[in-house]
Scaffold this active site. Structure first.
Site, PDB file in Angstrom:
ATOM      1  N   GLU A 198     -27.322 -22.860 -34.904  1.00 13.52           N
ATOM      2  CA  GLU A 198     -28.163 -22.489 -33.750  1.00 13.52           C
ATOM      3  C   GLU A 198     -27.373 -21.955 -32.555  1.00 13.52           C
ATOM      4  O   GLU A 198     -27.882 -21.929 -31.439  1.00 13.52           O
ATOM      5  CB  GLU A 198     -29.051 -23.667 -33.308  1.00 13.52           C
ATOM      6  N   THR A 208     -28.966 -14.067 -34.437  1.00 15.23           N
ATOM      7  CA  THR A 208     -29.597 -13.300 -33.350  1.00 15.23           C
ATOM      8  C   THR A 208     -28.719 -12.098 -32.991  1.00 15.23           C
ATOM      9  O   THR A 208     -29.231 -11.005 -32.701  1.00 15.23           O
ATOM     10  CB  THR A 208     -29.835 -14.213 -32.117  1.00 15.23           C
ATOM     11  N   ARG A 255     -36.520 -18.185 -35.645  1.00 15.65           N
ATOM     12  CA  ARG A 255     -35.352 -18.901 -36.171  1.00 15.65           C
ATOM     13  C   ARG A 255     -35.536 -19.253 -37.638  1.00 15.65           C
ATOM     14  O   ARG A 255     -36.569 -19.802 -38.029  1.00 15.65           O
ATOM     15  CB  ARG A 255     -35.165 -20.193 -35.360  1.00 15.65           C
ATOM     16  N   ASP A 261     -22.471 -12.605 -41.378  1.00 13.68           N
ATOM     17  CA  ASP A 261     -23.165 -13.767 -40.818  1.00 13.68           C
ATOM     18  C   ASP A 261     -23.105 -14.918 -41.819  1.00 13.68           C
ATOM     19  O   ASP A 261     -23.357 -14.717 -43.014  1.00 13.68           O
ATOM     20  CB  ASP A 261     -24.637 -13.380 -40.561  1.00 13.68           C
ATOM     21  N   GLN A 319     -24.356 -24.807 -40.061  1.00 11.07           N
ATOM     22  CA  GLN A 319     -24.491 -26.256 -40.255  1.00 11.07           C
ATOM     23  C   GLN A 319     -23.301 -26.768 -41.052  1.00 11.07           C
ATOM     24  O   GLN A 319     -22.690 -26.023 -41.824  1.00 11.07           O
ATOM     25  CB  GLN A 319     -25.794 -26.555 -40.995  1.00 11.07           C
TER      26      GLN A 319
HETATM   27  N1  GTP Z   1     -33.034 -18.530 -24.971  1.00  8.43           N
HETATM   28  C1  GTP Z   1     -32.099 -18.184 -25.826  1.00  8.43           C
HETATM   29  N2  GTP Z   1     -32.304 -18.395 -27.141  1.00  8.43           N
HETATM   30  C2  GTP Z   1     -31.320 -18.031 -27.991  1.00  8.43           C
HETATM   31  C3  GTP Z   1     -30.108 -17.441 -27.560  1.00  8.43           C
HETATM   32  N3  GTP Z   1     -29.351 -17.198 -28.656  1.00  8.43           N
HETATM   33  C4  GTP Z   1     -30.072 -17.588 -29.724  1.00  8.43           C
HETATM   34  N4  GTP Z   1     -31.255 -18.104 -29.328  1.00  8.43           N
HETATM   35  C5  GTP Z   1     -32.287 -18.711 -30.176  1.00  8.43           C
HETATM   36  O1  GTP Z   1     -31.683 -19.821 -30.818  1.00  8.43           O
HETATM   37  C6  GTP Z   1     -32.195 -19.978 -32.134  1.00  8.43           C
HETATM   38  C7  GTP Z   1     -31.062 -20.071 -33.124  1.00  8.43           C
HETATM   39  O2  GTP Z   1     -30.393 -18.835 -33.208  1.00  8.43           O
HETATM   40  P1  GTP Z   1     -29.762 -18.296 -34.574  1.00  8.43           P
HETATM   41  O3  GTP Z   1     -29.257 -16.919 -34.276  1.00  8.43           O
HETATM   42  O4  GTP Z   1     -30.703 -18.463 -35.691  1.00  8.43           O
HETATM   43  O5  GTP Z   1     -28.540 -19.307 -34.756  1.00  8.43           O
HETATM   44  P2  GTP Z   1     -27.433 -19.298 -35.902  1.00  8.43           P
HETATM   45  O6  GTP Z   1     -26.121 -19.456 -35.215  1.00  8.43           O
HETATM   46  O7  GTP Z   1     -27.601 -18.110 -36.777  1.00  8.43           O
HETATM   47  O8  GTP Z   1     -27.776 -20.636 -36.693  1.00  8.43           O
HETATM   48  P3  GTP Z   1     -27.423 -20.993 -38.248  1.00  8.43           P
HETATM   49  O9  GTP Z   1     -27.991 -19.924 -39.101  1.00  8.43           O
HETATM   50  O10 GTP Z   1     -28.039 -22.341 -38.506  1.00  8.43           O
HETATM   51  O11 GTP Z   1     -25.925 -21.078 -38.322  1.00  8.43           O
HETATM   52  C8  GTP Z   1     -33.129 -18.800 -32.367  1.00  8.43           C
HETATM   53  O12 GTP Z   1     -34.455 -19.244 -32.175  1.00  8.43           O
HETATM   54  C9  GTP Z   1     -32.739 -17.789 -31.289  1.00  8.43           C
HETATM   55  O13 GTP Z   1     -33.817 -17.007 -30.863  1.00  8.43           O
HETATM   56  C10 GTP Z   1     -29.910 -17.249 -26.153  1.00  8.43           C
HETATM   57  O14 GTP Z   1     -28.868 -16.774 -25.684  1.00  8.43           O
HETATM   58  N5  GTP Z   1     -30.945 -17.648 -25.342  1.00  8.43           N
HETATM   59 MG    MG Z   2     -28.042 -17.917 -38.758  1.00  2.00          MG
END
Ligand code: GTP
Ligand code: MG
Length: 400
Positions: free
Chosen positions: A57, A62, A192, A222, A226
């Protein structure tokens, strides 16, 4: 592959330099053609590989979505429609989580109607309703999100795992529940889905004229952040020119989903140390995105303080006032960044076969504060990152 793009583009030392102006002019014309040819040459077909790393997360996927928006024409209507189940699931998970935590946190619903809505939601399976959402479900979700008890529960959402975009989707629920709904770009950026495999995106970027012009292909990888996903990371370490490490500045008051006893920011710092010291990544550049500072600022405005989780912050703030450091958000940002800088300056010994050998690293690390959901912010930051990766200065010194 060593990335020394500009070295390749630089005109060869001219033997004719002393021969006279005419020859120099001819050389300039020749160089001009050479540069033009270089932009079409196979060298430009060698992609620059960037690996996104960070805890779950932190915003990695993103960033991939943003690259798609900025460099590959975004999403078609069909692709947008395909995101509907994911968004519905995000909403369903969020409302289920909030309702489920009410009892755990000892918070009462604001009305008996809300209690009945909660019973309805809890009676449903974990899977979100299919499109189109039925009216009864929509009424209950809306009633719950307007309930004072649920809002109080939301305000304590650092105490349990809740999607960061829960408020965004619940605030927009009326629009999303509409039968004609097509997800907007902003909705897609907020949605997400946990990453469990390894994916990649390739795109071409124009190179500024000052750097030779033409285009360069980038390939961005990417991975899942986790704990149980990190053993897959090593599969993509080879040939990586730059690691983009994402760390969420907002998670100082949250614990991990996979281990509720572990503070998320502490985990991210530990992971950063492991990446910084990893010998397979020793020749890759390291760029850190201190992400989600929008959420961090919101938290501080709501009265949260990092000092309650990192007591050393108190001493940090006794330092002389820093430039552009005015309020608690600025200090918090600086404090987190300093934690990373300190890690890069630690002398380290090789404890495991994955670590580089002894000594402090001469490598530099580059930091950017980001909001990954904000396309303008990522456009600007990525522009800097791309220039830096392609710049001979960085390639020649530390990055590559
Ligand atoms: N408000 C806000 N939300 C964010 C930001 N960056 C990411 N998010 C939100 O955080 C959530 C997780 O983001 P992901 O990009 O899925 O995270 P990840 O690092 O890929 O996570 P994993 O796949 O589990 O490793 C999503 O709902 C995004 O929209 C940010 O800078 N601000
Ligand atoms: Mg991811």
């Amino acid at each position: 592959m060593k990335l020394r793009l500009l070295r390749c583009l630089r005109p060869q030392p001219s033997k004719q330099a002393a021969i006279g102006q005419k020859e120099s002019e001819l050389q300039a014309v020749h160089d001009h053609h050479l540069l033009k040819d270089m932009s079409k040459s196979p060298f430009r077909d060698t992609p620059v590989k960037i690996l996104l790393l960070g805890t779950a997360e932190s915003g990695k996927t993103t960033i991939i979505k943003q690259m798609r928006i900025l460099h590959i024409n975004g999403f078609t209507d069909n692709e947008r429609r395909e995101k509907i189940p994911e968004i519905y699931q995000n909403i369903h998970d969020s409302i289920l989580q909030l309702v489920g935590q009410m009892g755990v946190l000892g918070i009462d619903f604001g009305s008996c109607t809300s209690e009945r809505s909660a019973d309805y939601i809890l009676s449903l399976p974990g899977l979100a309703p299919e499109w189109p959402m039925n009216e009864e479900y929509c009424d209950h979700v809306m009633a719950l999100w307007n309930d004072v008890g649920i809002r109080a529960c939301y305000n304590r959402s650092n105490e349990f795992p809740l999607l960061d975009s829960a408020k965004y989707f619940l605030d927009n629920f009326e629009r999303i529940s509409n039968v004609d709904y097509i997800p907007s770009t902003e909705d897609i950026l907020h949605s997400r889905k946990i990453t469990t495999g390894i994916s990649q995106i390739s795109f071409r970027v124009s190179i500024p004229k000052s750097m030779g012009g033409g285009e360069q292909e980038f390939r961005m990888y990417d991975v899942g952040g986790q704990r149980d996903q990190r053993n897959k990371w090593i599969q993509v370490f080879e040939g990586i020119q730059a690691v983009l490490f994402l760390i969420s500045c907002s998670e100082f008051d949250q614990n991990l989903r996979e281990d509720p006893t572990q503070n998320r920011l502490q985990e991210a710092l530990k992971l950063f140390r492991a990446v910084w010291q990893n010998r397979f990544l020793a020749s890759a550049g390291l760029i850190v995105f201190l992400n989600k500072y929008d959420i961090m600022e919101r938290k501080i405005r709501a009265g949260k303080h990092i000092v309650d989780y990192f007591p050393e912050y108190e001493d940090f703030c006794k330092r002389p006032q820093q430039d552009n450091c005015f309020d608690e958000s600025d200090w918090t940002k600086l404090f987190i960044k300093q934690k990373l800088v300190d890690i890069t300056q630690e002398p380290f010994k090789r404890h495991s076969r994955n670590q580089v050998d002894m000594g402090t690293s001469e490598r530099e690390c580059y930091y950017h504060f980001t909001v990954a959901t904000d396309t303008g912010c990522i456009r600007d930051v990525f522009c800097d990152v791309q220039k830096m990766i392609l710049s001979e200065n960085v390639a020649g010194t530390s990055l590559l």
